[in-house]
Design an enzyme around this catalytic site. Structure first.
Site, PDB file in Angstrom:
ATOM      1  N   TYR B 295       0.817  -2.490 -21.464  1.00 49.48           N
ATOM      2  CA  TYR B 295       1.250  -3.823 -21.896  1.00 49.48           C
ATOM      3  C   TYR B 295       2.771  -3.931 -21.816  1.00 49.48           C
ATOM      4  O   TYR B 295       3.506  -3.146 -22.427  1.00 49.48           O
ATOM      5  CB  TYR B 295       0.782  -4.078 -23.319  1.00 49.48           C
ATOM      6  CG  TYR B 295       0.836  -5.526 -23.746  1.00 49.48           C
ATOM      7  CD1 TYR B 295      -0.275  -6.343 -23.628  1.00 49.48           C
ATOM      8  CD2 TYR B 295       1.988  -6.086 -24.292  1.00 49.48           C
ATOM      9  CE1 TYR B 295      -0.250  -7.673 -24.037  1.00 49.48           C
ATOM     10  CE2 TYR B 295       2.026  -7.410 -24.702  1.00 49.48           C
ATOM     11  CZ  TYR B 295       0.901  -8.195 -24.563  1.00 49.48           C
ATOM     12  OH  TYR B 295       0.934  -9.510 -24.976  1.00 49.48           O
ATOM     13  N   TYR B 345       1.893 -13.655 -17.649  1.00 53.20           N
ATOM     14  CA  TYR B 345       1.701 -13.286 -19.046  1.00 53.20           C
ATOM     15  C   TYR B 345       0.511 -14.064 -19.579  1.00 53.20           C
ATOM     16  O   TYR B 345       0.627 -15.218 -19.969  1.00 53.20           O
ATOM     17  CB  TYR B 345       2.957 -13.595 -19.857  1.00 53.20           C
ATOM     18  CG  TYR B 345       2.823 -13.284 -21.334  1.00 53.20           C
ATOM     19  CD1 TYR B 345       2.939 -11.976 -21.793  1.00 53.20           C
ATOM     20  CD2 TYR B 345       2.577 -14.277 -22.261  1.00 53.20           C
ATOM     21  CE1 TYR B 345       2.817 -11.679 -23.143  1.00 53.20           C
ATOM     22  CE2 TYR B 345       2.455 -13.991 -23.618  1.00 53.20           C
ATOM     23  CZ  TYR B 345       2.581 -12.694 -24.044  1.00 53.20           C
ATOM     24  OH  TYR B 345       2.453 -12.409 -25.388  1.00 53.20           O
TER      25      TYR B 345
END
Lengths: 143, 391
Positions: B295, B345
């Protein structure tokens, strides 16, 4: 300055959410006191405050008045987005208070390049308006 | 302890919209488009969906998606809190529902217009204070100007640099790797636009020590995956991505984005906790992972996560990321879709999909010989991760 979406215009100074657990802290700032919550049973200090002691589970608490001295544990220099009413670059510090708790504040009178972890700092207070005062820190001469 | 969740369920369908800065349609349209694509990929009908899991922050309620796709009865629906920390946890919840016999086909989704709509990067700007626990939490930061996700992460990043001797160039190496991989992913926003370390160092400050090129994008888009049992997965059209392990973690003195009160703040104990569970559930270790989706909302926490999972020792990520080791051809290529820095994102859900593509061998940047892929969720918050593998 880049446009900021999300309704910052007219927001005024960002304010904390006040609950029955933290009101004493913000009231203290209006009196020029930096307060730290203390467990009334085991005397453990805690920040951010909470409704019971994580150590002994007592729900009784009071507070102490911090001497307002500490050292910089970490810091950032906010440059973007530039959001009113803050001045930029804005040096924001995480302070290890001498009493042992830690809190986030603003560092005044600081050239960003001169700020370093470990520098000693002392608290001061500023009035935003009738309902809100804030703490901030200044650096002390290193010993 | 039994094997528990390991090897019981699989991801059998993946779907996504295009990734953009202005989708031109509603968030619900993005959610349904991604869900329908994932079901088509799996070869399943909307009427077969009986479970849904999404993020607490998603603005498309399960029942709205169910209505829109002409779905049937739902026997399981669930939300996971803490922003992108939910990305792998929703899949974990789906697997638990399948294992527990509560549902057969569970869809996980995340869809948002977080660039053309309310920009995520603005953080808590403009939020009205309330007498609630979470409003009180952000009150320790916002009045002093610590308003944005970048600023919250920067406080820990500064200390990480101090504690480990890493430099901002080490942050930059993460960005360079992700943008290199995005450059050859046609679905990536930054397709065809690699950067150099010099570009990273020359990009403007956002919140020191973070530069523009340390920060992920804000994107519009939707992503969905379909989870069912491994037994059923074997009858479907795609090779299953078996969930070898799935875990959540919130650690001591956990805060949302501001875990500043632990003795040390230059690491991620909540991800350490997730890592321990993944290795225990699966019986595998870092040497068994050929590629990982780490991440990457902000580069510094990628370094911390490499340490959490034991790909390198504590404080040694700065050495691990040198010489292209996290790029294609290196020891552990990460974020082969370009990550959130390079592709889009979508709160980590696009990373789950890339993990599945690597297991299937259909990644835009396939890593040869992939048996197991690690996928992690949001950092600085209570988090989650998955270990996916071939059947």
């Amino acid at each position: 300055m880049a446009a900021v979406s999300g309704g910052a215009a007219g927001w005024g100074h960002p304010r904390p959410g006040i609950t029955l657990d933290n009101a004493f802290f913000w009231e203290g700032l209006r009196l020029g006191e930096l307060r730290i919550q203390r467990c009334a049973a085991c005397r453990q200090l805690r920040h951010p405050p909470g409704p019971l002691c994580p150590g002994c589970h007592s729900t009784d608490w009071d507070f102490v008045r911090s001497e307002g001295r500490g050292t910089i544990h970490s810091f950032v220099v906010a440059e973007h987005p530039q959001v009113p009413p803050f001045e930029y670059p804005n040096v924001i510090v995480l302070v290890d208070l001498a009493e042992g708790t830690r809190l986030v504040s603003r560092l005044a009178d600081a050239e960003p390049e001169s700020v370093a972890i470990g520098q000693p700092v002392a608290v001061d207070f500023e009035t935003v308006d009738d309902a809100l005062s804030l703490h901030f820190f200044r650096r002390l001469p290193e010993e | 302890m039994s094997a528990g969740i390991a090897g019981r369920a699989a991801i059998v369908g993946i779907g996504q919209t295009e990734f953009s800065k202005e989708s031109g349609r509603s968030e619900l349209a993005l959610a349904t488009e991604a869900v329908m694509a994932a079901l088509a990929d799996a070869g399943l009908e909307p009427r077969e969906v009986d479970g849904m899991a999404t993020f607490l922050m998603d603005e498309n309620p399960e029942i709205e998606v169910q209505r829109a796709i002409g779905g049937g009865e739902l026997t399981f629906f669930s939300r996971v809190h803490y922003g992108g920390g939910a990305a792998c946890a929703v899949v974990m919840q789906a697997a638990l529902a399948v294992m527990g016999g509560l549902a057969d086909v569970v869809v996980c989704y995340r869809a948002m217009n977080e660039r053309s709509g309310r920009r995520f990067g603005t953080g808590v700007q403009g939020q009205t204070p309330r007498a609630t626990t979470e409003s009180a939490h952000f009150g320790w930061y916002a009045p002093f100007g610590l308003l944005t996700p970048a600023s919250w992460v920067a406080m820990q990043a500064q200390r990480y640099l101090h504690d480990t001797g890493a430099t901002t160039e080490d942050f930059g190496r993460v960005s360079v790797a992700c943008r290199r991989h995005a450059a050859t992913n046609p679905a990536a926003w930054f397709h065809g636009q690699p950067i150099t370390l010099e570009d990273h160092q020359a990009s403007r400050w956002i919140v020191r020590p973070l530069r523009l090129l340390d920060c992920c994008q804000e994107s519009d888009g939707g992503v969905a995956v379909v989870v069912t049992s491994v037994e059923r997965a074997r009858d479907l059209r795609r090779p299953p991505a078996v969930i070898r392990a799935a875990a959540q973690g919130a650690s001591d003195d956990q805060q949302m984005m501001t875990s500043y009160y632990r003795p040390g703040i230059g690491d991620l104990p909540e991800m350490d906790l997730v890592a321990r569970q993944l290795w225990k559930q699966s019986g595998l270790g870092p040497a068994d992972v050929q590629t990982a989706v780490i991440y990457d909302h902000f580069t510094p926490f990628v370094l911390c996560q490499l340490e959490s999972f034991g790909f390198c020792g504590r404080g040694e990520a700065k050495d691990f990321v040198k010489d292209g080791n996290i790029e294609l051809g290196g020891g552990l290529p990460i974020n082969t879709h370009g990550g959130q820095l390079g592709e889009a994102y979508i709160h980590g859900m696009n990373g789950v999909v890339e993990g599945v593509r690597q297991v299937r061998g259909t990644s835009p940047n396939p890593v040869a010989g992939t048996e197991h892929v690690l996928v992690t969720a949001g950092t600085g918050v209570p988090t989650s991760a998955l270990l996916l593998g071939r059947d």
